[in-house]
Motif scaffolding. Structure first.
Motif, PDB file in Angstrom:
ATOM      1  N   ASP A   1     -12.581  -4.828 -12.009  1.00  0.00           N
ATOM      2  CA  ASP A   1     -12.367  -5.205 -10.620  1.00  0.00           C
ATOM      3  C   ASP A   1     -13.045  -4.215  -9.693  1.00  0.00           C
ATOM      4  OD1 ASP A   1     -11.437  -6.025  -8.149  1.00  0.00           O
ATOM      5  OD2 ASP A   1      -9.372  -6.265  -8.816  1.00  0.00           O
ATOM      6  N   ALA A   2     -14.127  -4.629  -9.062  1.00  0.00           N
ATOM      7  CA  ALA A   2     -14.846  -3.747  -8.136  1.00  0.00           C
ATOM      8  C   ALA A   2     -14.129  -3.635  -6.803  1.00  0.00           C
ATOM      9  CB  ALA A   2     -16.260  -4.270  -7.932  1.00  0.00           C
ATOM     10  N   ARG A   3     -13.068  -4.399  -6.592  1.00  0.00           N
ATOM     11  CA  ARG A   3     -12.347  -4.384  -5.319  1.00  0.00           C
ATOM     12  C   ARG A   3     -10.916  -3.873  -5.500  1.00  0.00           C
ATOM     13  NH1 ARG A   3     -15.144  -8.693  -6.253  1.00  0.00           N
ATOM     14  NH2 ARG A   3     -13.384  -9.876  -6.971  1.00  0.00           N
ATOM     15  N   MET A   4     -10.737  -2.859  -6.299  1.00  0.00           N
ATOM     16  CA  MET A   4      -9.413  -2.293  -6.533  1.00  0.00           C
ATOM     17  C   MET A   4      -8.909  -1.656  -5.240  1.00  0.00           C
ATOM     18  SD  MET A   4      -6.933  -1.883  -8.596  1.00  0.00           S
ATOM     19  CE  MET A   4      -7.679  -2.523 -10.071  1.00  0.00           C
ATOM     20  N   THR A   5      -7.700  -2.000  -4.849  1.00  0.00           N
ATOM     21  CA  THR A   5      -7.122  -1.449  -3.625  1.00  0.00           C
ATOM     22  C   THR A   5      -6.109  -0.358  -3.959  1.00  0.00           C
ATOM     23  OG1 THR A   5      -5.283  -3.015  -3.551  1.00  0.00           O
ATOM     24  CG2 THR A   5      -7.352  -3.687  -2.478  1.00  0.00           C
ATOM     25  N   PHE A   6      -5.818   0.472  -2.963  1.00  0.00           N
ATOM     26  CA  PHE A   6      -4.822   1.521  -3.160  1.00  0.00           C
ATOM     27  C   PHE A   6      -3.461   0.901  -3.446  1.00  0.00           C
ATOM     28  CE2 PHE A   6      -2.073   5.018  -1.432  1.00  0.00           C
ATOM     29  CZ  PHE A   6      -2.308   5.890  -2.481  1.00  0.00           C
TER      30      PHE A   6
END
Length: 59
Positions: free
Chosen positions: A6-11
């Motif tokens: 996942d290149a869009r991992m969020t905090f």
């Protein structure tokens, strides 16, 4: 073990995993040159086992 590409991992996603007692592992393959750096990141992994507030911890 579960994994995600996942290149869009969020905090928030990282905090959710850490809160569930599942340390978050970030692996980087073929990392490029960091801004202001003198050598590329290369291949490495880091584990997030905790966090501080909503800011994250940078070392």
């Amino acid at each position: 073990m579960d994994s995600s590409d996942d290149a869009r991992m969020t905090f928030d996603k990282v905090k959710s995993e850490v809160d569930a007692q599942r340390p978050f592992v970030l692996s980087l393959w073929g990392g490029g040159m960091p801004i202001g750096g003198d050598r590329p990141y290369g291949d490495h992994s880091v584990a997030c086992v905790g966090y501080l507030g909503g800011l994250g911890v940078h070392t």
